[in-house]
Design an enzyme around this catalytic site. Sequence first.
Site, PDB file in Angstrom:
ATOM      1  N   SER A 146       2.059  -8.064   8.976  1.00 32.71           N
ATOM      2  CA  SER A 146       1.430  -7.788   7.680  1.00 32.71           C
ATOM      3  C   SER A 146       2.221  -8.479   6.577  1.00 32.71           C
ATOM      4  O   SER A 146       3.442  -8.667   6.699  1.00 32.71           O
ATOM      5  CB  SER A 146       1.403  -6.285   7.410  1.00 32.71           C
ATOM      6  OG  SER A 146       1.009  -6.014   6.071  1.00 32.71           O
ATOM      7  N   TYR A 160       6.458   1.543   6.464  1.00 32.58           N
ATOM      8  CA  TYR A 160       5.515   0.577   7.026  1.00 32.58           C
ATOM      9  C   TYR A 160       6.029  -0.846   6.824  1.00 32.58           C
ATOM     10  O   TYR A 160       6.011  -1.661   7.757  1.00 32.58           O
ATOM     11  CB  TYR A 160       4.156   0.749   6.357  1.00 32.58           C
ATOM     12  CG  TYR A 160       3.097  -0.225   6.827  1.00 32.58           C
ATOM     13  CD1 TYR A 160       2.497  -0.084   8.076  1.00 32.58           C
ATOM     14  CD2 TYR A 160       2.682  -1.282   6.021  1.00 32.58           C
ATOM     15  CE1 TYR A 160       1.516  -0.970   8.512  1.00 32.58           C
ATOM     16  CE2 TYR A 160       1.707  -2.167   6.443  1.00 32.58           C
ATOM     17  CZ  TYR A 160       1.125  -2.009   7.689  1.00 32.58           C
ATOM     18  OH  TYR A 160       0.163  -2.889   8.103  1.00 32.58           O
TER      19      TYR A 160
END
Length: 248
Positions: A146, A160
Site C-alpha cells: 500500500s 497499518y
Amino acid sequence: MPQSTIKTLAGKIALVTGGSRGIGAAIVQRLSDEGASVAFTYSSSSEKAELLALTINEAGGSALAIRADSADPDAVRSAVSQTVERLGGIDILVNNAGILIRGDVADYDLADFDRMFAVNVRAVFVAAQAAAREMGHGGRIITIGSVAADRSGFPGASVYSMTKGAVAAMTRGLARDLGPRGITVNAIQPGPTLTDMSAEHEEITKPLLAVGRMGKDEEIASFAAYLAGPEAAFITGSALTIDGGYLA
C-alpha cells in the site's frame, strides 16, 4: 498472431491469497485470463469464492478455492501444499490477503496489533517461504502492499502503515535471497482503489489524486499480471506504486 490472443501465463500455476473479492478476485481472474491455473484462498466469503471458481472453470479455465485464515501459519502453508498437490506445482505467488484495523495509538488494542501483523506481514513471509521451496527458475512472488508504506494519509493508520512498510522492506530482502535461484520478488503499492469497501469514501478521496479518480481493481490486477509474466524478469526487489498521482 493477434496480441489479444497471446496467453502470457499459459502453463503457469498461481496461488493468490485473499482472492475471493475486490483486488484479489480481479487478480485471480486476470491471471486465469492470461492462461494460468489459479488457486486462491478465502477466509469468510465462501459464496463469492465458490462463484469465482465456478465462473472460471465453466469458462474453460482452472481455479481452486481454498479456505484459509492468513493469521494461521499452518493454514497458509497448507494452501501452498494444496496448490502444489492439486494443480501440479507453483510458479506464481500473489500475497494479497490483508486487513486494516484503525485505531488511535493511545488506546490501540495489542490483540488488534498482533492480528494485523500476523495477516499483513507474517503470512507474507510464511507463504513466500513455503512457495519458494517449491518454485523453480522463473518463479514470481508478488505482494500487494500500500502507499500507506510511504504516507499514512489518515489518522488511526499507524499500525497499518507499519505493516506495509515492513512488506516493502521484506520484499528487498527476499529479492536478494531468492534472486540467485531466478525467482523475482516485488511489491505493488496501490493508492486509493475503488472496491465495495471504499465506495463510500470516493468523493472525499478523488480530489487527492492527480488523475481525479480512484483506481480500479482490474488496473491493479493488470500490474500483477505483468510482474508475473516473462517481460518482468529483470524487475525484482521493488515496491512499485500505482496510485493515480496520490503521492505526487
